[in-house]
Design a protein around this motif. Structure first.
Motif, PDB file in Angstrom:
ATOM      1  N   THR A 110       0.844  -1.185   0.000  1.00  0.00           N
ATOM      2  CA  THR A 110       0.000   0.000   0.000  1.00  0.00           C
ATOM      3  C   THR A 110       0.884   1.241   0.000  1.00  0.00           C
ATOM      4  OG1 THR A 110      -1.697  -1.179   1.222  1.00  0.00           O
ATOM      5  CG2 THR A 110      -1.851   1.212   1.199  1.00  0.00           C
ATOM      6  N   GLU A 127      -0.484   8.082  10.529  1.00  0.00           N
ATOM      7  CA  GLU A 127      -1.384   7.280  11.354  1.00  0.00           C
ATOM      8  C   GLU A 127      -2.839   7.726  11.189  1.00  0.00           C
ATOM      9  OE1 GLU A 127       1.511   8.451  12.330  1.00  0.00           O
ATOM     10  OE2 GLU A 127       2.632   6.767  13.133  1.00  0.00           O
ATOM     11  N   GLN A 130      -4.159   6.418   7.932  1.00  0.00           N
ATOM     12  CA  GLN A 130      -4.442   4.984   8.078  1.00  0.00           C
ATOM     13  C   GLN A 130      -5.756   4.761   8.824  1.00  0.00           C
ATOM     14  OE1 GLN A 130      -0.197   2.749   8.186  1.00  0.00           O
ATOM     15  NE2 GLN A 130      -0.704   3.825  10.044  1.00  0.00           N
ATOM     16  N   ASP A 131      -5.963   5.489   9.914  1.00  0.00           N
ATOM     17  CA  ASP A 131      -7.196   5.342  10.696  1.00  0.00           C
ATOM     18  C   ASP A 131      -8.422   5.775   9.895  1.00  0.00           C
ATOM     19  OD1 ASP A 131      -5.673   4.434  12.805  1.00  0.00           O
ATOM     20  OD2 ASP A 131      -5.744   6.328  13.921  1.00  0.00           O
ATOM     21  N   MET A 136      -3.378  -0.029   6.263  1.00  0.00           N
ATOM     22  CA  MET A 136      -1.993   0.091   6.720  1.00  0.00           C
ATOM     23  C   MET A 136      -1.145   0.529   5.529  1.00  0.00           C
ATOM     24  SD  MET A 136      -1.763  -0.509   9.936  1.00  0.00           S
ATOM     25  CE  MET A 136      -0.014  -0.740  10.139  1.00  0.00           C
ATOM     26  N   ILE A 137      -0.428   1.613   5.682  1.00  0.00           N
ATOM     27  CA  ILE A 137       0.396   2.161   4.602  1.00  0.00           C
ATOM     28  C   ILE A 137       1.807   1.606   4.735  1.00  0.00           C
ATOM     29  CG2 ILE A 137       1.399   4.271   3.664  1.00  0.00           C
ATOM     30  CD1 ILE A 137      -1.188   5.711   4.661  1.00  0.00           C
ATOM     31  N   LYS A 161       8.180  -0.133   7.409  1.00  0.00           N
ATOM     32  CA  LYS A 161       7.422   0.935   6.763  1.00  0.00           C
ATOM     33  C   LYS A 161       8.380   2.085   6.483  1.00  0.00           C
ATOM     34  CE  LYS A 161       3.608  -1.298   7.640  1.00  0.00           C
ATOM     35  NZ  LYS A 161       2.946  -2.040   6.629  1.00  0.00           N
TER      36      LYS A 161
END
Length: 182
Positions: A110, A127, A130-131, A136-137, A161
C-alpha cells in the motif's frame, strides 16, 4: 509522479512576488507543455502510469483573502491534470491517476502519495490517514518538503514501513532542512 509545487503562485507571500517571472496561468501552461514533451518521449520506450497530486500550497488560488485549503478545489494543478489527460486521451500506453492524494496498491504493497502541506506538528499524519481510511500504509511519499529524506517507521516490528520526502525538481532552497512532522 508529479508531487505538487510545480508552479509558484503569487498567493503565498508578498516577498515571493518579486521573484516570480510569470503568472500562475502562464506557469501552468508552460509546465504542462514540458511534461507533455517528456511523457511523449518516454512513451516511445515504455508504458507509463503517471501520478498527479492535484493539491499543493504553491498552486492554490486564494481568492478574496482565503487561507490555505479554504478553497482547495481552486488549484492550478487541476488544470495541469486536464491538459495532460486531454493531450493523451487517445494515446495507448499511458494511464493517468490524479487526486488530492493517492492511495494505491502496487504489487501487494500500500502506497500513499500526498503533497505534505497538510502535515501539522503532532507527528501523527500517516497514522491519521491509516485510521481514516482503515488501511496500513507500507510506503508514503510526500512532496512539499524542500529536502530529500527517507524515514524508517516501526522497523523491527515484523515489517518495515518507510516515508520518503520528494522535493520539487528545481528549488532555490533545496538544501534547507525542515522539522520532521511525520
Amino acid at each position: 509522479a508529479e508531487m505538487g509545487d510545480l508552479i509558484d503562485g503569487a498567493t503565498l507571500r508578498a516577498s515571493q512576488l518579486m521573484k516570480i517571472k510569470a503568472g500562475m496561468v502562464t506557469q501552468i501552461i508552460e509546465a504542462s507543455r514540458i511534461y507533455m514533451r517528456m511523457l511523449e518521449n518516454l512513451l516511445e520506450h515504455v508504458n507509463i502510469t503517471f501520478l498527479v497530486l492535484e493539491s499543493s500550497n504553491h498552486s492554490q488560488i486564494r481568492n478574496l483573502g482565503t487561507k490555505q485549503n479554504e478553497l482547495a478545489e481552486e488549484d492550478m494543478m487541476r488544470i495541469f491534470t486536464e491538459f495532460i489527460k486531454t493531450a493523451f486521451s487517445k494515446q495507448k500506453g499511458i494511464k493517468i491517476i490524479a487526486g488530492e492524494d493517492l492511495l494505491l496498491d502496487i504489487m501487494g504493497y500500500t502506497f500513499f502519495f500526498g503533497h505534505g502541506h497538510l502535515i501539522r506538528g503532532n507527528g501523527k499524519y500517516v497514522e491519521s490517514v491509516q485510521d481514516d481510511r482503515n488501511v496500513m500504509i507500507d510506503y508514503a511519499f510526500f512532496g512539499h518538503f524542500h529536502h530529500t529524506r527517507q524515514i524508517d517507521r516501526r522497523a523491527g516490528e515484523g515489517y518495515d514501513k518507510k516515508l520518503f520526502y520528494v522535493p520539487t525538481a528545481d528549488r532555490e532552497d533545496r538544501g534547507r532542512y525542515e522539522k520532521d512532522k511525520l
